[in-house]
Design a protein around this motif. Structure first.
Motif, short mmCIF file in Angstrom:
data_model
loop_
_atom_site.label_atom_id
_atom_site.label_comp_id
_atom_site.label_asym_id
_atom_site.label_seq_id
_atom_site.Cartn_x
_atom_site.Cartn_y
_atom_site.Cartn_z
N VAL A 33 0.84 -1.21 0.00
CA VAL A 33 0.00 0.00 0.00
C VAL A 33 0.86 1.25 0.00
O VAL A 33 0.63 2.18 -0.77
N HIS A 38 -0.78 -1.59 -4.64
CA HIS A 38 -2.13 -2.11 -4.52
C HIS A 38 -3.08 -1.55 -5.58
O HIS A 38 -4.08 -2.17 -5.92
N LYS A 39 -2.75 -0.40 -6.13
CA LYS A 39 -3.61 0.22 -7.13
C LYS A 39 -3.64 -0.60 -8.42
O LYS A 39 -4.56 -0.45 -9.22
N LYS A 53 -10.04 -2.45 0.33
CA LYS A 53 -10.29 -1.02 0.59
C LYS A 53 -10.04 -0.67 2.05
O LYS A 53 -9.46 0.36 2.35
N ALA A 56 -6.17 -0.71 2.92
CA ALA A 56 -5.51 0.44 2.30
C ALA A 56 -5.87 1.73 3.03
O ALA A 56 -5.00 2.57 3.29
N LYS A 57 -7.13 1.87 3.40
CA LYS A 57 -7.57 3.06 4.13
C LYS A 57 -6.90 3.14 5.50
O LYS A 57 -6.47 4.22 5.93
N ARG A 60 -3.21 4.19 4.97
CA ARG A 60 -3.14 5.61 4.62
C ARG A 60 -3.54 6.49 5.80
O ARG A 60 -3.08 7.62 5.92
N PHE A 77 -2.26 -8.57 -1.20
CA PHE A 77 -1.31 -7.45 -1.12
C PHE A 77 0.10 -7.95 -0.85
O PHE A 77 1.06 -7.53 -1.47
#
Length: 127
Positions: A33, A38-39, A53, A56-57, A60, A77
């Motif tokens: 991430v 991951h994108k 999601k 990753a959130k 971040r 991941f």
């Protein structure tokens, strides 16, 4: 005066903890991430979307190690990060500073590992 054996054991234990912190699917997923890998993950599994999601959130958002362990990391991941590392190693002669920086960033995360809740961080050595 010879070195203190107890201090050496603490250093070895510290090294062991850091090694184990770097070599697990949560740390690999974290690096995936942080590096933006991951994108590029494409999947059709509906049940994977919330985990992808959410993790990753959390990364971040600055989640600490223990939060990430409790949340759990999508193995996809970690697999993605390891595949990139494997590709860089197989690239062999083209190894560059850019490749080294990927591993350096991963190690920096691991070096900052300081468990605040030992009950959540229990490592087992293989028998």
């Amino acid at each position: 005066m010879p070195p203190d054996p107890q201090a050496a054991c603490e250093d070895i234990e510290s090294l062991r903890q850091r090694l184990l912190a770097c070599c697990n699917h949560v740390s690999y997923a974290y690096s995936c991430v942080k590096l933006g890998l991951h994108k590029a993950l494409h999947h059709n599994a509906e049940e994977l979307k919330p985990a992808v999601k959410g993790f990753a959130k959390a990364v971040r958002g600055g989640a600490v190690w223990e939060e990430l362990i409790v949340r759990g990391a999508p193995k996809a991941f970690g697999d993605m990060f390891l595949a990139c590392i494997g590709a860089m190693i197989l690239d062999g002669p083209a190894w560059s500073r850019a490749h080294a920086k990927v591993l350096e960033k991963h190690m920096q995360f691991c070096a900052s590992f300081k468990p605040t809740r030992p009950d959540l961080v229990q490592y087992r050595t293989p028998e």
